[in-house]
Design a protein around this motif. Structure first.
Motif, PDB file in Angstrom:
ATOM      1  N   GLU A 190     -20.154 -42.030  11.126  1.00 35.57           N
ATOM      2  CA  GLU A 190     -19.770 -42.381  10.024  1.00 35.57           C
ATOM      3  C   GLU A 190     -17.977 -43.259  10.491  1.00 35.57           C
ATOM      4  OE1 GLU A 190     -22.113 -39.802   7.419  1.00 35.57           O
ATOM      5  OE2 GLU A 190     -20.245 -39.480   7.020  1.00 35.57           O
ATOM      6  N   ASP A 191     -18.182 -42.393  10.911  1.00 35.92           N
ATOM      7  CA  ASP A 191     -16.203 -42.306  11.168  1.00 35.92           C
ATOM      8  C   ASP A 191     -15.891 -44.056  12.153  1.00 35.92           C
ATOM      9  OD1 ASP A 191     -13.363 -41.754  10.162  1.00 35.92           O
ATOM     10  OD2 ASP A 191     -13.368 -41.619  12.156  1.00 35.92           O
ATOM     11  N   LEU A 216     -18.919 -35.826  -4.802  1.00 38.09           N
ATOM     12  CA  LEU A 216     -17.658 -35.428  -3.654  1.00 38.09           C
ATOM     13  C   LEU A 216     -16.897 -35.857  -4.075  1.00 38.09           C
ATOM     14  CD1 LEU A 216     -19.318 -33.368  -1.335  1.00 38.09           C
ATOM     15  CD2 LEU A 216     -19.070 -32.275  -3.622  1.00 38.09           C
ATOM     16  N   THR A 217     -15.491 -35.724  -3.219  1.00 37.44           N
ATOM     17  CA  THR A 217     -14.656 -36.885  -3.183  1.00 37.44           C
ATOM     18  C   THR A 217     -12.970 -36.297  -2.408  1.00 37.44           C
ATOM     19  OG1 THR A 217     -13.152 -35.948  -5.592  1.00 37.44           O
ATOM     20  CG2 THR A 217     -14.490 -37.854  -5.717  1.00 37.44           C
ATOM     21  N   SER A 218     -12.428 -36.442  -2.172  1.00 38.60           N
ATOM     22  CA  SER A 218     -10.708 -36.174  -1.466  1.00 38.60           C
ATOM     23  C   SER A 218     -10.178 -36.744  -1.954  1.00 38.60           C
ATOM     24  CB  SER A 218     -10.840 -35.433  -0.381  1.00 38.60           C
ATOM     25  OG  SER A 218     -10.969 -36.358   0.632  1.00 38.60           O
ATOM     26  N   ARG A 219      -8.484 -36.626  -1.140  1.00 34.44           N
ATOM     27  CA  ARG A 219      -7.813 -37.497  -1.519  1.00 34.44           C
ATOM     28  C   ARG A 219      -6.384 -37.923  -0.325  1.00 34.44           C
ATOM     29  NH1 ARG A 219      -6.963 -39.443  -6.549  1.00 34.44           N
ATOM     30  NH2 ARG A 219      -8.000 -38.834  -8.336  1.00 34.44           N
ATOM     31  N   ARG A 220      -7.019 -36.781   1.204  1.00 35.92           N
ATOM     32  CA  ARG A 220      -6.529 -37.124   2.242  1.00 35.92           C
ATOM     33  C   ARG A 220      -7.192 -36.949   3.342  1.00 35.92           C
ATOM     34  NH1 ARG A 220      -2.704 -37.350  -1.042  1.00 35.92           N
ATOM     35  NH2 ARG A 220      -0.973 -36.021  -1.697  1.00 35.92           N
ATOM     36  N   PRO A 221      -6.584 -37.721   4.020  1.00 37.04           N
ATOM     37  CA  PRO A 221      -5.332 -38.560   4.068  1.00 37.04           C
ATOM     38  C   PRO A 221      -5.631 -40.209   3.398  1.00 37.04           C
ATOM     39  CG  PRO A 221      -7.069 -39.154   6.545  1.00 37.04           C
ATOM     40  CD  PRO A 221      -7.418 -37.757   5.699  1.00 37.04           C
ATOM     41  N   SER A 222      -6.883 -40.301   2.747  1.00 39.16           N
ATOM     42  CA  SER A 222      -6.942 -42.031   2.568  1.00 39.16           C
ATOM     43  C   SER A 222      -8.007 -41.132   1.019  1.00 39.16           C
ATOM     44  CB  SER A 222      -6.749 -42.657   2.777  1.00 39.16           C
ATOM     45  OG  SER A 222      -8.491 -42.301   3.680  1.00 39.16           O
ATOM     46  N   LEU A 223      -7.917 -41.364   0.464  1.00 38.69           N
ATOM     47  CA  LEU A 223      -8.923 -41.755  -0.924  1.00 38.69           C
ATOM     48  C   LEU A 223     -10.668 -41.716  -0.172  1.00 38.69           C
ATOM     49  CD1 LEU A 223      -7.982 -44.458  -3.926  1.00 38.69           C
ATOM     50  CD2 LEU A 223      -7.588 -41.451  -3.236  1.00 38.69           C
ATOM     51  N   TYR A 224     -11.061 -40.694  -0.410  1.00 37.89           N
ATOM     52  CA  TYR A 224     -12.767 -40.571  -0.641  1.00 37.89           C
ATOM     53  C   TYR A 224     -13.933 -39.800  -0.832  1.00 37.89           C
ATOM     54  CZ  TYR A 224     -15.761 -39.379   3.923  1.00 37.89           C
ATOM     55  OH  TYR A 224     -17.376 -39.325   4.586  1.00 37.89           O
ATOM     56  N   ALA A 225     -15.044 -41.292  -1.293  1.00 39.12           N
ATOM     57  CA  ALA A 225     -15.862 -39.954  -1.955  1.00 39.12           C
ATOM     58  C   ALA A 225     -17.192 -40.810  -1.974  1.00 39.12           C
ATOM     59  CB  ALA A 225     -15.983 -41.108  -3.548  1.00 39.12           C
ATOM     60  N   VAL A 226     -17.583 -39.706  -1.727  1.00 41.69           N
ATOM     61  CA  VAL A 226     -19.391 -39.079  -1.366  1.00 41.69           C
ATOM     62  C   VAL A 226     -20.796 -39.332  -2.389  1.00 41.69           C
ATOM     63  CG1 VAL A 226     -20.038 -38.182   0.933  1.00 41.69           C
ATOM     64  CG2 VAL A 226     -18.374 -37.998   1.212  1.00 41.69           C
ATOM     65  N   SER A 227     -21.521 -39.699  -2.251  1.00 42.76           N
ATOM     66  CA  SER A 227     -22.435 -39.769  -3.124  1.00 42.76           C
ATOM     67  C   SER A 227     -22.391 -38.666  -2.989  1.00 42.76           C
ATOM     68  CB  SER A 227     -23.139 -40.616  -3.602  1.00 42.76           C
ATOM     69  OG  SER A 227     -23.991 -40.924  -1.969  1.00 42.76           O
ATOM     70  N   ALA A 285      -9.029 -52.587  -5.517  1.00 42.74           N
ATOM     71  CA  ALA A 285      -9.274 -50.958  -4.537  1.00 42.74           C
ATOM     72  C   ALA A 285      -9.706 -50.137  -5.853  1.00 42.74           C
ATOM     73  CB  ALA A 285      -7.749 -50.826  -4.118  1.00 42.74           C
ATOM     74  N   LEU A 286     -10.714 -49.686  -5.565  1.00 40.14           N
ATOM     75  CA  LEU A 286     -11.171 -49.140  -6.726  1.00 40.14           C
ATOM     76  C   LEU A 286     -10.075 -47.417  -6.568  1.00 40.14           C
ATOM     77  CD1 LEU A 286     -15.314 -48.534  -6.376  1.00 40.14           C
ATOM     78  CD2 LEU A 286     -13.670 -50.140  -7.839  1.00 40.14           C
ATOM     79  N   ALA A 287      -9.450 -46.746  -7.986  1.00 40.77           N
ATOM     80  CA  ALA A 287      -9.261 -45.671  -7.929  1.00 40.77           C
ATOM     81  C   ALA A 287     -10.475 -44.295  -8.017  1.00 40.77           C
ATOM     82  CB  ALA A 287      -8.816 -45.447  -9.785  1.00 40.77           C
ATOM     83  N   GLN A 288      -9.750 -43.304  -7.327  1.00 39.62           N
ATOM     84  CA  GLN A 288     -10.442 -42.263  -7.105  1.00 39.62           C
ATOM     85  C   GLN A 288     -12.122 -41.813  -8.463  1.00 39.62           C
ATOM     86  OE1 GLN A 288     -11.286 -41.377  -4.522  1.00 39.62           O
ATOM     87  NE2 GLN A 288     -10.933 -39.108  -4.122  1.00 39.62           N
ATOM     88  N   GLU A 289     -11.963 -42.465  -9.773  1.00 42.66           N
ATOM     89  CA  GLU A 289     -12.767 -41.797 -11.085  1.00 42.66           C
ATOM     90  C   GLU A 289     -13.332 -43.202 -10.753  1.00 42.66           C
ATOM     91  OE1 GLU A 289      -9.539 -41.562 -11.213  1.00 42.66           O
ATOM     92  OE2 GLU A 289      -9.013 -40.132 -11.275  1.00 42.66           O
ATOM     93  N   GLN A 290     -12.965 -44.451 -10.893  1.00 43.07           N
ATOM     94  CA  GLN A 290     -13.743 -45.242 -10.806  1.00 43.07           C
ATOM     95  C   GLN A 290     -15.018 -45.538  -9.287  1.00 43.07           C
ATOM     96  OE1 GLN A 290     -10.800 -47.992 -10.139  1.00 43.07           O
ATOM     97  NE2 GLN A 290     -11.435 -48.983 -11.828  1.00 43.07           N
ATOM     98  N   ALA A 298     -23.907 -42.204  -0.066  1.00 46.64           N
ATOM     99  CA  ALA A 298     -23.348 -43.263   0.213  1.00 46.64           C
ATOM    100  C   ALA A 298     -22.352 -43.143  -0.081  1.00 46.64           C
ATOM    101  CB  ALA A 298     -23.267 -44.492  -1.339  1.00 46.64           C
ATOM    102  N   ILE A 299     -21.285 -44.373   0.898  1.00 44.31           N
ATOM    103  CA  ILE A 299     -19.177 -43.027   0.820  1.00 44.31           C
ATOM    104  C   ILE A 299     -18.293 -44.948   0.104  1.00 44.31           C
ATOM    105  CG2 ILE A 299     -17.627 -42.516   2.461  1.00 44.31           C
ATOM    106  CD1 ILE A 299     -20.471 -41.679   3.831  1.00 44.31           C
ATOM    107  N   ILE A 300     -17.185 -44.649   0.190  1.00 48.08           N
ATOM    108  CA  ILE A 300     -16.389 -45.344   0.038  1.00 48.08           C
ATOM    109  C   ILE A 300     -15.100 -44.635   0.255  1.00 48.08           C
ATOM    110  CG2 ILE A 300     -14.969 -46.218  -2.071  1.00 48.08           C
ATOM    111  CD1 ILE A 300     -17.025 -47.002  -4.146  1.00 48.08           C
ATOM    112  N   THR A 301     -14.418 -45.388   1.020  1.00 41.89           N
ATOM    113  CA  THR A 301     -13.025 -44.688   2.165  1.00 41.89           C
ATOM    114  C   THR A 301     -12.077 -46.134   1.084  1.00 41.89           C
ATOM    115  OG1 THR A 301     -14.764 -44.568   3.574  1.00 41.89           O
ATOM    116  CG2 THR A 301     -11.995 -44.585   3.307  1.00 41.89           C
ATOM    117  N   GLY A 302     -10.935 -45.837   1.259  1.00 40.59           N
ATOM    118  CA  GLY A 302      -9.815 -46.035   0.359  1.00 40.59           C
ATOM    119  C   GLY A 302     -10.143 -47.024  -0.534  1.00 40.59           C
ATOM    120  N   GLY A 303     -11.271 -46.611  -1.991  1.00 44.51           N
ATOM    121  CA  GLY A 303     -11.338 -47.235  -2.850  1.00 44.51           C
ATOM    122  C   GLY A 303     -11.823 -49.033  -2.182  1.00 44.51           C
TER     123      GLY A 303
END
Length: 327
Positions: free
Chosen positions: A213-214, A36-47, A17-22, A76-81
């Motif tokens: 998306e969800d 854009l990123t968030s850590r709750r309820p799971s790691l989530y990053a949006v381009s 799994a990717l770390a949030q910074e990755q 593009a979105i990465i969920t939970g790495g």
């Protein structure tokens, strides 16, 4: 009002799994714009949004020729790495004549028709038509997802094999008095879904993309588990190999099941409907319990076989120690 979109979902081609910074680095698709990123309820990053200008014929269930011009937005979105998605969205509005490109680029995510718009006909054509020479969100979306998967930061050694899924959706206003909205989900193939949405008010349309998306993410999780189950019961393989194919689900995917966690509260009633029929969470729990049972039974069998081997070895040594040759 009409919005259409497409979501592609896949396992990220990386061994861990990717770390949030990755994730942020992988999703830096537009220079100078932030991820854009968030850590709750799971790691989530949006381009940031990737804009694609289009000038093409629009789909039509009645085979009408209607031209559309504008800019599709894709993110593009990465969920939970672990899980990567590409999501394209465009709102279709009625226009009158062809305008300069500067006009369309000033309103990304909006597609204007050059001619009279029949929203119901366009939605039906988009969801169920097969014409190759019309608005092709599948190609736009797939290109963005391919770009993410080819990032040099990924080692392309995923812990399991899983198919890419596609979810195509169209959303309009629900004309029923006081209606909260509804969704009709159709399974077109093992990897393709279509969703027809009706929402209660115009301001809710902006939240539909996040809902889809969800939905696409959790449908992908269910599809992946179902494929692994089918392979497990239809292939004659050694028990240890059987367990090793199922174990990555528990290690890498189980914690990502969080249906509706990022859905706009105004669209939660639609999620609640889907939890009743077809009952996504019930299907997920049943699949997870089956996989856990298979791994438990497999581990017990392996322990019993190991105990038998140890016992046999001990008895053989004891017999050898008491043989006449050793007295």
């Amino acid at each position: 009002m009409l919005m259409v979109g497409e979501v592609h979902t896949s396992l990220l081609q990386h061994s861990t799994a990717l770390a949030q910074e990755q994730s942020s680095e992988v999703l830096s698709l537009v220079e100078g714009e932030a991820v854009l990123t968030s850590r709750r309820p799971s790691l989530y990053a949006v381009s940031p949004d990737v804009r694609t200008g289009v000038d093409c014929w629009l789909p039509s269930a009645k085979n009408r020729q209607l031209r559309g011009v504008g800019a599709v937005v894709t993110r593009a979105i990465i969920t939970g790495g672990r899980i990567v998605q590409a999501s394209s969205t465009v709102q279709v509005v009625a226009g009158e004549r062809r305008r300069p490109w500067s006009h369309y680029l000033a309103s990304p995510g909006v597609l204007e028709t050059v001619g009279k718009l029949d929203a119901a006909d366009l939605a039906a054509g988009f969801l169920y038509g097969n014409a190759a020479d019309v608005l092709n969100l599948a190609a736009i979306t797939g290109r963005v997802l391919d770009g993410v998967q080819m990032s040099e930061l990924l080692d392309r050694r995923p812990p399991l094999r899983a198919a890419r899924t596609r979810l195509r959706w169209a959303a309009q206003l629900d004309q029923r008095p006081g209606a909260a909205g509804r969704a009709v989900v159709a399974v077109d193939s093992p990897t393709v879904r279509t969703v027809k949405l009706e929402v209660g008010s115009p301001d809710v349309l902006a939240a539909v993309a996040g809902f889809c998306e969800d939905l696409a993410l959790h449908d992908w999780l269910l599809t992946t588990l179902s494929a692994l189950q089918e392979a497990a019961v239809t292939r004659a393989v050694p028990r240890q190999e059987h367990i090793e194919r199922l174990r990555p689900v528990l290690e890498h995917l189980l914690h990502l099941w969080l249906p509706g966690a990022r859905v706009d509260p105004r669209l939660r009633p639609i999620w609640d409907q889907l939890e009743q029929v077809p009952g996504f969470s019930r299907q997920w729990k049943a699949s997870v319990n089956w996989i856990r049972d298979q791994i438990t039974v497999g581990n017990m069998t392996l322990l019993r076989e190991l105990a038998d081997r140890v016992g046999s070895t001990s008895r053989a040594r004891a017999d050898q120690a008491h043989s006449p040759m050793n007295t």
